[in-house]
Design a protein around this motif. Structure first.
Motif, PDB file in Angstrom:
ATOM      1  N   UNK A   1       0.045 -10.648  35.102  1.00  0.00           N
ATOM      2  CA  UNK A   1      -1.184 -11.161  34.540  1.00  0.00           C
ATOM      3  C   UNK A   1      -1.433 -12.571  35.044  1.00  0.00           C
ATOM      4  N   UNK A   2      -2.277 -13.306  34.382  1.00  0.00           N
ATOM      5  CA  UNK A   2      -2.571 -14.680  34.812  1.00  0.00           C
ATOM      6  C   UNK A   2      -1.330 -15.550  34.706  1.00  0.00           C
ATOM      7  N   UNK A   3      -0.534 -15.317  33.682  1.00  0.00           N
ATOM      8  CA  UNK A   3       0.697 -16.090  33.499  1.00  0.00           C
ATOM      9  C   UNK A   3       1.890 -15.153  33.364  1.00  0.00           C
ATOM     10  N   UNK A   4       1.813 -14.222  32.429  1.00  0.00           N
ATOM     11  CA  UNK A   4       2.943 -13.363  32.127  1.00  0.00           C
ATOM     12  C   UNK A   4       2.989 -12.128  33.020  1.00  0.00           C
ATOM     13  N   UNK A   5       4.169 -11.576  33.155  1.00  0.00           N
ATOM     14  CA  UNK A   5       4.372 -10.299  33.839  1.00  0.00           C
ATOM     15  C   UNK A   5       5.109  -9.367  32.884  1.00  0.00           C
ATOM     16  N   UNK A   6       4.908  -8.079  33.069  1.00  0.00           N
ATOM     17  CA  UNK A   6       5.554  -7.116  32.187  1.00  0.00           C
ATOM     18  C   UNK A   6       5.916  -5.862  32.978  1.00  0.00           C
ATOM     19  N   UNK A   7       6.838  -5.099  32.434  1.00  0.00           N
ATOM     20  CA  UNK A   7       7.265  -3.849  33.048  1.00  0.00           C
ATOM     21  C   UNK A   7       6.381  -2.720  32.536  1.00  0.00           C
ATOM     22  N   UNK A   8       5.939  -1.900  33.454  1.00  0.00           N
ATOM     23  CA  UNK A   8       5.082  -0.770  33.097  1.00  0.00           C
ATOM     24  C   UNK A   8       5.644   0.497  33.734  1.00  0.00           C
ATOM     25  N   UNK A   9       5.654   1.573  32.973  1.00  0.00           N
ATOM     26  CA  UNK A   9       6.146   2.849  33.483  1.00  0.00           C
ATOM     27  C   UNK A   9       4.970   3.787  33.703  1.00  0.00           C
ATOM     28  N   UNK A  10       4.951   4.464  34.847  1.00  0.00           N
ATOM     29  CA  UNK A  10       3.951   5.491  35.121  1.00  0.00           C
ATOM     30  C   UNK A  10       4.522   6.810  34.616  1.00  0.00           C
ATOM     31  N   UNK A  11       4.083   7.296  33.460  1.00  0.00           N
ATOM     32  CA  UNK A  11       4.693   8.493  32.877  1.00  0.00           C
ATOM     33  C   UNK A  11       4.483   9.744  33.718  1.00  0.00           C
ATOM     34  N   UNK A  12       3.456   9.740  34.601  1.00  0.00           N
ATOM     35  CA  UNK A  12       3.212  10.904  35.450  1.00  0.00           C
ATOM     36  C   UNK A  12       4.196  10.988  36.616  1.00  0.00           C
ATOM     37  N   UNK A  13       4.824   9.864  36.948  1.00  0.00           N
ATOM     38  CA  UNK A  13       5.798   9.858  38.049  1.00  0.00           C
ATOM     39  C   UNK A  13       7.234   9.833  37.541  1.00  0.00           C
ATOM     40  N   UNK A  14       7.405   9.580  36.248  1.00  0.00           N
ATOM     41  CA  UNK A  14       8.748   9.494  35.666  1.00  0.00           C
ATOM     42  C   UNK A  14       9.361  10.883  35.534  1.00  0.00           C
ATOM     43  N   UNK A  15      10.563  11.051  36.047  1.00  0.00           N
ATOM     44  CA  UNK A  15      11.288  12.318  35.938  1.00  0.00           C
ATOM     45  C   UNK A  15      12.277  12.326  34.782  1.00  0.00           C
ATOM     46  N   UNK A  16      12.412  11.211  34.094  1.00  0.00           N
ATOM     47  CA  UNK A  16      13.349  11.153  32.985  1.00  0.00           C
ATOM     48  C   UNK A  16      14.789  11.022  33.399  1.00  0.00           C
ATOM     49  N   UNK A  17      15.059  10.408  34.568  1.00  0.00           N
ATOM     50  CA  UNK A  17      16.443  10.250  35.009  1.00  0.00           C
ATOM     51  C   UNK A  17      17.244   9.379  34.051  1.00  0.00           C
ATOM     52  N   UNK A  18      16.576   8.455  33.364  1.00  0.00           N
ATOM     53  CA  UNK A  18      17.238   7.652  32.348  1.00  0.00           C
ATOM     54  C   UNK A  18      17.942   6.419  32.855  1.00  0.00           C
TER      55      UNK A  18
END
Length: 569
Positions: free
Chosen positions: A222-239
């Motif tokens: 973002x303008x200042x902060x960054x965050x982790x985002x998961x794409x649930x359509x590409x996630x295979x659930x490897x864990x």
């Protein structure tokens, strides 16, 4: 520490009966209504590879899919096939383009939403729009010698096979069947409040980004902060992301980690109450377990996971604290290499923690892929530890892990020393140059866990609790005096759980009103840095020793005494 057990045969029939009784009594923590993500595919297909192989595949699917486009990415081999003429006639009307080189194609997306852009004459062309008149492809079949996407777990809808192989026949059937609306479970969830990825624009933990074999995680800025985002359509659930996350900010949902720990404790407790002896807990993937020809010995309690990465160091050690004599991790040829490496790194850490706490590191072991059952069913070398009293798993991931380590320490003989750990391990302390530290509390504000704590306006201090430190590095990155350095390792002593004072000094009182508002170290540092600033020149230098309210009053009073200066404001 319990003595080694006698290497005699156990009563396997009684252990099997006890295991069956425990399984009937303790329910697996299943999510009865898991949150899902939706895929919608109309079947429009892009085929990559040599033109001959692409047309062969297209001829097989042309009557089963609504739209097919071809992209030639390599030369065809010369072959004498009597069906070639028929294949060319059947696919002559299909749109076909040629990529100048592998870098000319950019492919991203997932089932139902693949965006393929091709660099042609210096322009980026949407291949689906140019060939099929639609913004996206639904599926991609890659027949190239080198797959265009080299991910260990490619996105759903992308299949990379070699023409003529048994996998190619299966791929064609999969593509033909992948038309419609599909649902898949949402495997992980993220709690941004616990995440140590970034604070105030400063970089921190990146462990999850480094371990995802599907490239489904991204750092969003973002303008200042960054965050982790998961794409649930590409996630295979490897864990791997959940087991790598030291704070529990990323949590596996199938099952949730806290109920899984409760299940482990309940299963081992029920097994013992039913007369079972010397239990061994084996973590194994469901796919691997289905392929095994024989049932494990009675003393082996399987924890069948959707993916092996759904459990990590915290669960393995919790099983030992709950009364398992050993924990065995089943290698699987289907486990992505990145996930396997990450789990192996955690196993190294876990074994070092066991050793530091006075237990044999062999209580945690890997089983070979090609195991005929002998390693799986072997008797444990030592008796189980005393199981801690069963209680509902409370708190976050770190709190639960610390409780497990405390129990293991009570059952062992901790060395009292600091043990070195591999790079990236989420255990350790910090070293603070107290001469440079000004007690500005910046590190306390950045710390994502309770590891660092400060005082108040009247008693400025800096304190540290090693048990909570995950070695994210935010404190070191954000210290304006560069007074902090990370010191990775594991302290096998009670002091690890104690809060120790690093620095404390009296508060500096405002020279006008007497209100405490900073420390003497802070004021001295500011005076050095602003010594040449015109706003604090001459008598105005005294403003640096005033609180914010008195400083503003002093400025306005000076303006009131000097009308000419008012014109310069």
């Amino acid at each position: 520490m319990p003595p080694p057990i006698a290497l005699t045969s156990l009563d396997d029939r009684r252990n099997r009966a006890a295991r069956d009784a425990a399984r009937r009594r303790i329910s697996w923590p299943a999510n009865l209504a898991p949150e899902t993500v939706e895929f919608e595919s109309q079947g429009h297909l892009l085929i990559l590879g040599s033109e001959l192989d692409a047309r062969r595949a297209a001829a097989t699917l042309i009557d089963r899919l609504p739209g097919i486009a071809l992209l030639v990415t390599e030369r065809s081999s010369a072959e004498d096939d009597p069906a070639l003429e028929q294949i060319w006639q059947a696919t002559a009307a299909l749109p076909c383009h040629t990529a100048a080189n592998a870098d000319a194609l950019r492919l991203e997306g997932y089932l139902g939403r693949f965006l393929a852009t091709l660099a042609l004459d210096g322009e980026s062309v949407n291949l689906a729009q140019a060939t099929l008149g639609r913004p996206r492809f639904d599926q991609v079949l890659d027949l190239g010698a080198r797959p265009h996407l080299t991910l260990e777990l490619p996105p759903p809808g992308y299949l990379a096979v070699r023409w003529g192989s048994a996998e190619a026949d299966q791929a064609l059937e999969t593509l033909a069947a992948s038309v419609g609306v599909f649902e898949a479970p949402r495997h992980v969830q993220i709690n941004a409040d616990l995440c140590a990825h970034q604070r105030s624009g400063l970089p921190g933990c990146t462990r999850c980004l480094e371990t995802c074999p599907a490239d489904a995680l991204a750092s969003r800025q973002g303008r200042v902060e960054a965050w982790i985002e998961v794409d649930p359509h590409r996630c295979h659930g490897a864990g791997s992301c959940a087991s790598a996350c030291p704070t529990g900010a990323i949590e596996y949902r199938l099952p949730h980690p806290a109920p899984l720990e409760g299940y482990l404790a309940g299963l081992l407790g029920a097994y013992g109450e039913a007369g079972g002896e010397h239990p061994v807990v084996r973590f194994v993937s469901e796919a691997r377990r289905r392929c095994e020809a024989t049932e494990p010995a009675g003393h082996v309690l399987d924890i069948e996971l959707e993916e092996l990465g759904a459990a990590g160091l915290d669960h393995w050690l919790a099983a030992l604290a709950a009364g398992a004599a050993e924990v065995r991790l089943q290698r699987d040829a289907e486990t992505p290499p990145t996930l396997q490496q990450q789990l192996e790194a955690q196993a190294v850490q876990a074994r070092e923690l066991l050793s530091a706490l006075g237990h044999r590191p062999e209580r945690l072991a890997w089983l070979p892929i090609e195991d005929d059952g002998s390693a799986r069913d072997a008797l444990p070398r030592e008796a189980a530890l005393i199981a801690r009293p069963q209680a509902e798993a409370a708190g976050g991931k770190r709190e639960r892990l610390n409780a497990t380590l405390d129990w293991l320490a009570a059952q062992g003989a901790p060395s009292g020393e600091c043990h070195s750990l591999p790079a990236g391990a989420p255990f350790g302390a910090i070293e603070v140059d107290t001469e440079r530290c000004t007690l500005c509390q910046g590190c306390v504000a950045l710390c994502p866990t309770p590891a660092l704590s400060g005082g108040d306006d009247t008693t400025p201090r800096l304190a540290f609790r090693e048990a909570d430190c995950i070695q994210c590095g935010l404190c070191a990155a954000g210290c304006p005096e560069q007074a902090i350095r990370l010191a990775p390792g594991f302290l096998a002593a009670p002091e690890r759980r104690e809060t120790r004072l690093i620095k404390e000094e009296p508060a500096f009182a405002c020279i006008r009103c007497g209100k405490p508002f900073a420390t003497a170290s802070t004021i001295a540092s500011i005076q050095r840095k602003l010594a040449d600033h015109p706003y604090f020149a001459g008598e105005a230098r005294a403003r640096l020793e005033m609180c914010e309210d008195c400083r503003v009053q002093d400025v306005w009073q000076e303006l009131a005494r000097d009308p000419e200066r008012q014109l310069k404001v």
